[in-house]
Design a protein around this motif. Structure first.
Motif, PDB file in Angstrom:
ATOM      1  N   LEU A 101       2.722 -12.295 -44.950  1.00  0.00           N
ATOM      2  CA  LEU A 101       1.526 -12.362 -44.097  1.00  0.00           C
ATOM      3  C   LEU A 101       0.316 -11.300 -44.956  1.00  0.00           C
ATOM      4  O   LEU A 101       0.679 -10.055 -45.201  1.00  0.00           O
ATOM      5  CB  LEU A 101       1.860 -11.668 -42.869  1.00  0.00           C
ATOM      6  N   GLU A 104       1.652  -8.688 -35.812  1.00  0.00           N
ATOM      7  CA  GLU A 104       2.962  -8.448 -35.094  1.00  0.00           C
ATOM      8  C   GLU A 104       3.037  -9.688 -34.124  1.00  0.00           C
ATOM      9  O   GLU A 104       4.299 -10.384 -34.118  1.00  0.00           O
ATOM     10  CB  GLU A 104       2.849  -7.236 -33.872  1.00  0.00           C
ATOM     11  N   SER A 148       4.293 -12.482 -36.694  1.00  0.00           N
ATOM     12  CA  SER A 148       5.577 -12.179 -37.038  1.00  0.00           C
ATOM     13  C   SER A 148       6.651 -12.961 -35.948  1.00  0.00           C
ATOM     14  O   SER A 148       7.428 -13.539 -36.239  1.00  0.00           O
ATOM     15  CB  SER A 148       5.781 -11.013 -37.268  1.00  0.00           C
ATOM     16  N   GLU A 149       6.178 -12.729 -34.691  1.00  0.00           N
ATOM     17  CA  GLU A 149       6.969 -13.003 -33.369  1.00  0.00           C
ATOM     18  C   GLU A 149       7.010 -14.251 -33.059  1.00  0.00           C
ATOM     19  O   GLU A 149       8.094 -15.071 -33.155  1.00  0.00           O
ATOM     20  CB  GLU A 149       6.470 -12.440 -32.022  1.00  0.00           C
ATOM     21  N   LYS A 186       9.190 -16.197 -36.227  1.00  0.00           N
ATOM     22  CA  LYS A 186      10.537 -16.224 -35.798  1.00  0.00           C
ATOM     23  C   LYS A 186      11.236 -16.846 -34.654  1.00  0.00           C
ATOM     24  O   LYS A 186      12.204 -17.332 -34.645  1.00  0.00           O
ATOM     25  CB  LYS A 186      10.723 -14.625 -35.534  1.00  0.00           C
ATOM     26  N   ILE A 240      10.156 -13.171 -43.329  1.00  0.00           N
ATOM     27  CA  ILE A 240       8.922 -12.313 -43.657  1.00  0.00           C
ATOM     28  C   ILE A 240       9.214 -11.467 -44.739  1.00  0.00           C
ATOM     29  O   ILE A 240       9.935 -10.365 -44.334  1.00  0.00           O
ATOM     30  CB  ILE A 240       8.041 -11.626 -42.419  1.00  0.00           C
ATOM     31  N   VAL A 246       4.120  -7.618 -45.120  1.00  0.00           N
ATOM     32  CA  VAL A 246       2.761  -7.622 -44.322  1.00  0.00           C
ATOM     33  C   VAL A 246       1.898  -6.655 -45.185  1.00  0.00           C
ATOM     34  O   VAL A 246       2.078  -5.733 -45.169  1.00  0.00           O
ATOM     35  CB  VAL A 246       3.000  -7.447 -42.766  1.00  0.00           C
TER      36      VAL A 246
END
Length: 251
Positions: free
Chosen positions: A6, A15, A18-19, A22, A30, A33
């Motif tokens: 990222l 954030e 990323s959530e 997943k 990941i 970042v």
């Protein structure tokens, strides 16, 4: 397992992305970042390229397209941004995809699925960069209007020594040494000034060729600039911009 990188300078956005990644596929890993061009260039120089890169267009130290000019990325690339002026057909080149913020889970899922179904190969982004330039020409200014006491005066490009950012405020520094606060970020200024006359040398400084007196080698492959008028702090060309800076000087 699918490796993911990222490149995003907004913590909440990173954030959330990323959530969602997943949630869509727990097998995706990941790796890191990154929040700037400089960090991204350093990362790619030291690590194997991941299978997918999510890249915000506007980063803290400039446009992420600068990364593509320096690195032959061997990954599926998905651009992420809040600015829809970049949503053009140019992003249909090769394995490139495009997502607008705020990201919708369904759109992200489609982009990930597209990457899974494509053969991974090194991508030539030169056509993409050319198409973006043609479809999104940057408006150029010929002068800036600034406030001097109770007057408004205009300063032409030829009268500007450099732009500098201090504590989140941008200042125009004239060749005569006078300085004025202006209501533009350095990212915006980079798009407004003629690129054959001005160059962004680091996160905080854009210089005019007329202000450059001398260039000398500095630590860790960087360059130190002597400008006129001389700013209070040393002006250092960041390592990731040295090659581009030298090319700009020659042209």
């Amino acid at each position: 397992m699918i490796s993911v990188l990222l490149i995003e300078d907004e913590i909440p956005a990173a954030e959330r992305l990323s959530e969602l990644i997943k949630k869509i596929d727990p097998q995706m890993v990941i790796l890191d970042v990154l929040d700037s061009i400089e960090n991204a260039l350093d990362w790619f120089s030291k690590n194997a390229h991941p299978q997918i890169v999510f890249m915000d267009i506007h980063l803290s130290d400039g446009s992420s397209f600068e990364i593509l000019k320096e690195v032959a990325i061997q990954s599926h690339l998905i651009f992420v941004t809040a600015f829809d002026q970049y949503a053009v057909n140019a992003f249909r080149f090769s394995s490139v995809d495009y997502l607008l913020k705020p990201i919708h889970e369904a759109h992200l899922s489609e982009a990930i699925e597209k990457c899974k179904n494509l053969t991974l190969k090194e991508t030539d982004f030169s056509k993409l960069l050319q198409a973006l330039q043609e479809q999104n020409p940057s408006p150029k200014k010929s002068r800036f209007v600034v406030k001097k006491k109770d007057q408004l005066i205009h300063i032409s490009m030829e009268e500007i020594a450099y732009f500098i950012s201090e504590h989140g405020i941008s200042f125009l520094i004239g060749l005569n040494g006078e300085r004025y606060p202006i209501d533009y970020s350095l990212d915006q200024l980079s798009e407004l000034v003629p690129k054959n006359q001005f160059i962004r040398v680091n996160r905080k400084t854009i210089i005019h060729i007329k202000s450059l007196v001398a260039t000398s080698n500095w630590f860790n492959g960087r360059l130190k600039l002597t400008l006129m008028p001389q700013p209070p702090e040393d002006i250092i060309v960041s390592r990731d911009r040295v090659v581009y800076f030298k090319s700009w000087l020659e042209n």
